[in-house]
Every structure is written in structure tokens, then in C-alpha cells.
Design a protein around this motif. Structure first.
Motif, PDB file in Angstrom:
ATOM      1  N   LEU A 127       0.837  -1.205   0.000  1.00 12.21           N
ATOM      2  CA  LEU A 127       0.000   0.000   0.000  1.00 12.21           C
ATOM      3  C   LEU A 127       0.875   1.260   0.000  1.00 12.21           C
ATOM      4  O   LEU A 127       0.629   2.221  -0.732  1.00 12.21           O
ATOM      5  CB  LEU A 127      -0.885  -0.030   1.256  1.00 12.21           C
ATOM      6  N   SER A 181      -7.842   9.187  -2.706  1.00  6.05           N
ATOM      7  CA  SER A 181      -7.852   8.156  -1.661  1.00  6.05           C
ATOM      8  C   SER A 181      -7.941   6.756  -2.247  1.00  6.05           C
ATOM      9  O   SER A 181      -8.701   6.512  -3.183  1.00  6.05           O
ATOM     10  CB  SER A 181      -9.051   8.359  -0.737  1.00  6.05           C
ATOM     11  N   ILE A 182      -7.161   5.871  -1.653  1.00  4.76           N
ATOM     12  CA  ILE A 182      -7.271   4.447  -1.987  1.00  4.76           C
ATOM     13  C   ILE A 182      -8.433   3.884  -1.180  1.00  4.76           C
ATOM     14  O   ILE A 182      -8.547   4.150   0.023  1.00  4.76           O
ATOM     15  CB  ILE A 182      -5.951   3.720  -1.657  1.00  4.76           C
ATOM     16  N   ILE A 183      -9.302   3.130  -1.841  1.00  2.00           N
ATOM     17  CA  ILE A 183     -10.441   2.577  -1.090  1.00  2.00           C
ATOM     18  C   ILE A 183     -10.399   1.056  -0.951  1.00  2.00           C
ATOM     19  O   ILE A 183     -11.042   0.506  -0.074  1.00  2.00           O
ATOM     20  CB  ILE A 183     -11.813   3.013  -1.661  1.00  2.00           C
ATOM     21  N   ARG A 184      -9.649   0.368  -1.830  1.00  2.00           N
ATOM     22  CA  ARG A 184      -9.586  -1.095  -1.695  1.00  2.00           C
ATOM     23  C   ARG A 184      -8.223  -1.612  -2.120  1.00  2.00           C
ATOM     24  O   ARG A 184      -7.614  -1.107  -3.053  1.00  2.00           O
ATOM     25  CB  ARG A 184     -10.644  -1.790  -2.576  1.00  2.00           C
ATOM     26  N   GLN A 185      -7.788  -2.648  -1.438  1.00  2.00           N
ATOM     27  CA  GLN A 185      -6.539  -3.328  -1.779  1.00  2.00           C
ATOM     28  C   GLN A 185      -6.788  -4.824  -1.659  1.00  2.00           C
ATOM     29  O   GLN A 185      -7.446  -5.264  -0.716  1.00  2.00           O
ATOM     30  CB  GLN A 185      -5.440  -2.894  -0.800  1.00  2.00           C
ATOM     31  N   LYS A 204     -22.231  -8.640  -6.332  1.00  3.56           N
ATOM     32  CA  LYS A 204     -21.233  -7.615  -6.020  1.00  3.56           C
ATOM     33  C   LYS A 204     -20.432  -7.244  -7.268  1.00  3.56           C
ATOM     34  O   LYS A 204     -20.247  -6.070  -7.576  1.00  3.56           O
ATOM     35  CB  LYS A 204     -20.325  -8.141  -4.910  1.00  3.56           C
ATOM     36  N   GLY A 235     -20.805  -2.829  -2.368  1.00  3.16           N
ATOM     37  CA  GLY A 235     -19.755  -3.210  -1.414  1.00  3.16           C
ATOM     38  C   GLY A 235     -18.355  -2.830  -1.840  1.00  3.16           C
ATOM     39  O   GLY A 235     -17.398  -3.127  -1.148  1.00  3.16           O
ATOM     40  N   MET A 236     -18.203  -2.197  -3.004  1.00  5.52           N
ATOM     41  CA  MET A 236     -16.861  -1.906  -3.503  1.00  5.52           C
ATOM     42  C   MET A 236     -16.574  -0.405  -3.541  1.00  5.52           C
ATOM     43  O   MET A 236     -15.550   0.029  -4.053  1.00  5.52           O
ATOM     44  CB  MET A 236     -16.683  -2.510  -4.894  1.00  5.52           C
ATOM     45  N   GLY A 237     -17.470   0.391  -3.000  1.00  6.80           N
ATOM     46  CA  GLY A 237     -17.266   1.832  -3.002  1.00  6.80           C
ATOM     47  C   GLY A 237     -16.581   2.302  -1.731  1.00  6.80           C
ATOM     48  O   GLY A 237     -16.174   1.487  -0.893  1.00  6.80           O
ATOM     49  N   PRO A 238     -16.452   3.611  -1.578  1.00 10.83           N
ATOM     50  CA  PRO A 238     -15.754   4.176  -0.412  1.00 10.83           C
ATOM     51  C   PRO A 238     -16.326   3.730   0.941  1.00 10.83           C
ATOM     52  O   PRO A 238     -15.603   3.685   1.923  1.00 10.83           O
ATOM     53  CB  PRO A 238     -15.918   5.692  -0.610  1.00 10.83           C
ATOM     54  N   GLN A 288     -17.282   0.809   1.719  1.00 11.93           N
ATOM     55  CA  GLN A 288     -16.903  -0.589   1.968  1.00 11.93           C
ATOM     56  C   GLN A 288     -18.098  -1.487   2.304  1.00 11.93           C
ATOM     57  O   GLN A 288     -17.959  -2.447   3.049  1.00 11.93           O
ATOM     58  CB  GLN A 288     -15.871  -0.674   3.099  1.00 11.93           C
ATOM     59  N   PRO A 294     -15.675 -10.573   1.546  1.00 12.85           N
ATOM     60  CA  PRO A 294     -14.601 -10.061   2.402  1.00 12.85           C
ATOM     61  C   PRO A 294     -14.505  -8.535   2.356  1.00 12.85           C
ATOM     62  O   PRO A 294     -14.746  -7.919   1.324  1.00 12.85           O
ATOM     63  CB  PRO A 294     -13.334 -10.689   1.816  1.00 12.85           C
ATOM     64  N   ARG A 345     -12.195  -5.358   2.304  1.00 11.04           N
ATOM     65  CA  ARG A 345     -10.807  -5.103   1.892  1.00 11.04           C
ATOM     66  C   ARG A 345     -10.241  -3.960   2.712  1.00 11.04           C
ATOM     67  O   ARG A 345     -10.966  -3.045   3.104  1.00 11.04           O
ATOM     68  CB  ARG A 345     -10.753  -4.713   0.415  1.00 11.04           C
ATOM     69  N   ILE A 346      -8.908  -3.997   2.937  1.00  9.09           N
ATOM     70  CA  ILE A 346      -8.286  -2.837   3.537  1.00  9.09           C
ATOM     71  C   ILE A 346      -8.043  -1.794   2.446  1.00  9.09           C
ATOM     72  O   ILE A 346      -7.969  -2.167   1.280  1.00  9.09           O
ATOM     73  CB  ILE A 346      -6.965  -3.200   4.258  1.00  9.09           C
ATOM     74  N   PRO A 347      -7.884  -0.517   2.741  1.00 10.66           N
ATOM     75  CA  PRO A 347      -8.102   0.106   4.042  1.00 10.66           C
ATOM     76  C   PRO A 347      -9.608   0.172   4.350  1.00 10.66           C
ATOM     77  O   PRO A 347     -10.402   0.352   3.443  1.00 10.66           O
ATOM     78  CB  PRO A 347      -7.523   1.504   3.845  1.00 10.66           C
ATOM     79  N   PRO A 365     -11.302   5.136   3.364  1.00  6.90           N
ATOM     80  CA  PRO A 365     -10.433   5.695   2.322  1.00  6.90           C
ATOM     81  C   PRO A 365      -9.238   6.441   2.932  1.00  6.90           C
ATOM     82  O   PRO A 365      -9.395   7.165   3.907  1.00  6.90           O
ATOM     83  CB  PRO A 365     -11.357   6.678   1.593  1.00  6.90           C
ATOM     84  N   VAL A 366      -8.050   6.224   2.347  1.00  9.12           N
ATOM     85  CA  VAL A 366      -6.840   6.922   2.811  1.00  9.12           C
ATOM     86  C   VAL A 366      -6.180   7.601   1.619  1.00  9.12           C
ATOM     87  O   VAL A 366      -5.911   6.956   0.605  1.00  9.12           O
ATOM     88  CB  VAL A 366      -5.812   5.941   3.437  1.00  9.12           C
TER      89      VAL A 366
END
Lengths: 384, 93
Positions: free
Chosen positions: A283, A301-305, B35, B41-44, B46, B73, B75-77, B80-81
């Protein structure tokens, strides 16, 4: 009820297995079944970076990808699912030193000689394609407008829908435990839901392919490596149309998806391993490298990994072909990160190989016996 | 009668109750596949809002239990970061 006898059993409900089933069905083979241990696409297809490119450095991969792009272009119509479209937004490779430029110039001439319209462009031209690029260190770039991307979810969903309409059996949550072989001839598969007789078995399990090969005493080097990808929040559409690739910055590749989010990754890998847990290291490195290429991404912003396997071979080229030791056993696996983009031509060639015994596509290049003979192909340009 | 095409299930990706029910009517009842097709489930967010709603629609329409439906599942994060924070540049500018 699941059939207990089929003509062809396909292990793996990813893009390779499903597309091959489709090509076989088009050739009139109807009694086919696909076995997928989880849900279709769940292995590697749904985890891929979505890129489709013809910018490779060797003749075989360029020819295979040129054919694949022709087929990707028509797939939506062919499977009666026009929602699926390949986006021809191109691939842009950023180059930072003379050595890189020399290699890419050679690749572009080879691509051009095979009918792929790639070209070497200036940093300024690259910035016309992606205005937010930092080109201060870029000395040249290559761009091919007929490369692009496609949505793997819709590709798999559309193919499965079409196959089911054609009467092809797709068994999800059905794990193949063993391939049944008697007197060096395939007899069927043993699944978590019972045994199925079949004269022909195609192993399209990619990262998991070696499990079956090893049980049959075949030593074909395919190892699972963890790669990872990220998706960002959506931003203004059209900012990053092509897949942007930079070997200098971490082997980064990224593009903007149809919904405006960024999708991409870097070359950082772990393995061989069966662990797909995302790592903080990735990340952080993804962010470092992406923001060097496009500084404005700092504010995104990253939202999924997530993690996914590259089923790697020693030369990063797939192993595709008929297995000599066991009559009726075929292999299409070890795609080393290129399974999604290559799927249409692999499927076409494999369907011809199974039904006619040969294909005009350069399958020799992917010969499963090359490692045994000590031949290694030139490493495929392994990226996105 | 509520117009199901106006009931938003997923605010991140603009998915309506009608979108979900149409897929279930076509036989797509696996939440993992729903999905992938709709991007719930795949937007900001989560999936904090949409996943329980979609699970409820599947349960109601198919009679599947919540255990059978499962939860995709996370996902991380988990939130949002921004990339500048991840590269340690958050003091810049």
C-alpha cells in the motif's frame, strides 16, 4: 443434477476455462462441463488489473495478443451481451533512460512488422494523452492506441450466461479433487460432488494447476506468487485514459476504470506462497510510485486493496498444450499475470487443438516441455 | 407501491433495489456475483450500507439463510486513505 459423463471436463471457472468452453461449444462440442471450486472468476480473473495489450517484446505474444484484441472487440456481440466492451484506451509505457528506449524501439519495430500500430512518442506527446503526468524525468514513451482494458466481471458473467443458454454445464462450488487416469488415458475427474467420466480433461486452474500435475507425476514449473492491486475513489473521468506503465517507478501500472476509480498495482511480489493477505508495504509502495508518476494522485484516496496470484513459470510465459504422457490431458495455465488479456486466443487455439489436433496460433512458444529441454523463452514483458 | 428503481441500495455506486432484484430474477443469487456485476460493497463506504440490504433482499426473495448468503470479504483500508498520507507527505503544501 450434475452430469456424470461428459466429453470434455474443464477444471477452473476463470476466463481461460469459460472462454475455452465457449470456443468448443461454437465448434459443436456440446457435452462440456466446467468445474470451479468457488464462484466463477474467483481464482485470478476477478483479481486482475484489467489490462489488454499487444506491446510485448516477442513475436509469439504479439501475435497471440493481436488475435486476442480482435476477439475481445467482438466478444460482447458474440455472447449477446453488448454491455461488455473492450475500451481501446491504449497502453502508455514511460521510458527514463537510453537503454530502455533502445529496447522499446526494437519492440515497437517488431510490433509494427506484425501489424500492431504502436509508436515511440515524445514526453510532451505522452502528456497530451495524460495531462497530469510528471514528465520531468521521462525521455520518451511508447503508445499503442489499440491496446486497452476490459471489465473482467462482465466478461465472466457474460460468458457464463451465454454458456448456460447453450446448455453448457458450469458447476460452481464444485472442487475437482483428482483427475482419474487409467493406463495413461484420462477417464474423468473426481469432484467434491461425485465422479464424472470424461475422455478429455483441460486443466485451466492456473495457480492451482500444479497440484493436479504433481499428483499425476508431471513436473511442470508453475508457482503461485502473491501480487496485489488497489482501487481508488472515483475522480473526473478521462483524466487517465490509457494504462500507464513505468518500470522505473516500481513497475507501476494504472488506469482509470469506467466508474472513475483508479485501478493498478506495482511489481512487488511475495512467494511462492498460498497466502493472499494484503500487505501494508504494498500500500505504501504503490502510493510512493504512483505519486511520482502523477503527483496529483496524492490527493486521491485508496479505497480497496487485494491480493491475487500470478501463476509464474521460469520465463513468465504460460504453459499451453497437450500432455504427452497422459492421453486426453490438456494444460493451459501458468499465465504469469497475462491470463485475462490472452484468454480469447488461448481459448481459440486450445479448442482447435482439442477438436482438430492443431492450431495456427504460435502455441509452440508455450510448449509445456520447454523447461525439461532446458529452453527458456525470452522473458515476457511482464506488466499489467 | 414503492418504485423499486428509485430505492437506492448502494449510494457509492448508484445501485437500486430494482437492479438487485432483476439479477436475482435472472438466477444470479450469489452475493459475490451480484457484487461484481453491480459493484455493491466496492465503493468508499466498503459495503457498510449496501451489504446488509442486499443480503436481506436475497434472503427474502430466495429463502436462503444469512449464513448461506455469507458476507463478501472486507478489503483494507477500511476507510479511504489519501496517497499523500501513505507516502508521509501530509505536511506538504
Amino acid at each position: 443434477m450434475m452430469k456424470n459423463k461428459v466429453d470434455i471436463a474443464i477444471i477452473g471457472g476463470g476466463i481461460i476455462g469459460l472462454y475455452t468452453a465457449f470456443e468448443l461449444a461454437k465448434r459443436g462440442v456440446e457435452n462440456i462441463a466446467v468445474y470451479e471450486k468457488r464462484y466463477i472468476g474467483s481464482g485470478s480473473t476477478f483479481r486482475c488489473g484489467t489490462g489488454i495489450r499487444q506491446q510485448f517484446g516477442d513475436e509469439a505474444n504479439i501475435k497471440m495478443m493481436k488475435r486476442a484484441v480482435e476477439k475481445w472487440t467482438n466478444l460482447g456481440d458474440e455472447m449477446d451481451f453488448p454491455n461488455f466492451k473492450m475500451a481501446k484506451t491504449g497502453y502508455l509505457f514511460l521510458l527514463y533512460d537510453e537503454k530502455e528506449v533502445k529496447t522499446f524501439k526494437r519492440n515497437v519495430s517488431l510490433q509494427n512488422s506484425l501489424g500492431v500500430p504502436s509508436k515511440v512518442i515524445t514526453p510532451e506527446e505522452a502528456r497530451e494523452i495524460v495531462p497530469t503526468l510528471d514528465i520531468s524525468e521521462v525521455i520518451a514513451a511508447t503508445f499503442n492506441p489499440t491496446d486497452g482494458k476490459a471489465n473482467p466481471f462482465l466478461a465472466v458473467y457474460g460468458l457464463a450466461r451465454k454458456l448456460r443458454k447453450m446448455g453448457i454445464e458450469i458447476n460452481e462450488y464444485t472442487e475437482v479433487k483428482d483427475i482419474i487416469v487409467k493406463d495413461s488415458q484420462v477417464e474423468g475427474v473426481k469432484t467434491s460432488k461425485g465422479e464424472v467420466k470424461a475422455d478429455i480433461v483441460l486443466n485451466a486452474a492456473n495457480a492451482w494447476a500444479k497440484i493436479f500435475n504433481e499428483k499425476l507425476g508431471l513436473n511442470i514449473p508453475i508457482e503461485p506468487y502473491k501480487h496485489q492491486g488497489i482501487v481508488s475513489e472515483p475522480f473526473k473521468l478521462g483524466e487517465i485514459k490509457p494504462m500507464v506503465v513505468s518500470f522505473k517507478y516500481g513497475g507501476a501500472y494504472f488506469t482509470q476504470k469506467a466508474n472513475g476509480g483508479l485501478i493498478g498495482g506495482i511489481a512487488l511480489k511475495y512467494g511462492p506462497t498460498w497466502d493472499l493477505t494484503p500487505t501494508y508495504e504494498f500500500l505504501r509502495e504503490v502510493s510512493k510510485n504512483f505519486t511520482r508518476i502523477i503527483p496529483a494522485l496524492k490527493h486521491i484516496s485508496i479505497i480497496r486493496q487485494w491480493g491475487g496470484y500470478y501463476a509464474e513459470t521460469p520465463d513468465h510465459n504460460a504453459v499451453i498444450g497437450k500432455i504427452k504422457e497422459i492421453e486426453g490431458y490438456y494444460l493451459a495455465a501458468g499465465f504469469s499475470g497475462h491470463g485475462f488479456m490472452l484468454a480469447p486466443s488461448v481459448a481459440e487455439g486450445m479448442a482447435d487443438l482439442i477438436t482438430k489436433g492443431h492450431t495456427n496460433l504460435p502455441f509452440d512458444f508455450y510448449d509445456p516441455y520447454r523447461f525439461e529441454r532446458g529452453e527458456l523463452r525470452e522473458q515476457a514483458v511482464q506488466m499489467g | 407501491m414503492v418504485d423499486k428503481s428509485k430505492v437506492i441500495i448502494c449510494r457509492c455506486n448508484d445501485v437500486t433495489q430494482k437492479d438487485i432484484e432483476d439479477l436475482i430474477d435472472q438466477g444470479i443469487t450469489d452475493i459475490e456475483m451480484i457484487k461484481r456485476i453491480t459493484h455493491i460493497g466496492m465503493g468508499p463506504c466498503q459495503g457498510r450500507t449496501c451489504i446488509p440490504l442486499v443480503a436481506a433482499i436475497i434472503a427474502r426473495k430466495t429463502g436462503k439463510s444469512y449464513d448461506e448468503i455469507g458476507i463478501p470479504p472486507t478489503r483494507i483500508p477500511t476507510q479511504p486513505v489519501q496517497m499523500r498520507i501513505l507516502v508521509g507527505d501530509d505536511d506538504e503544501e
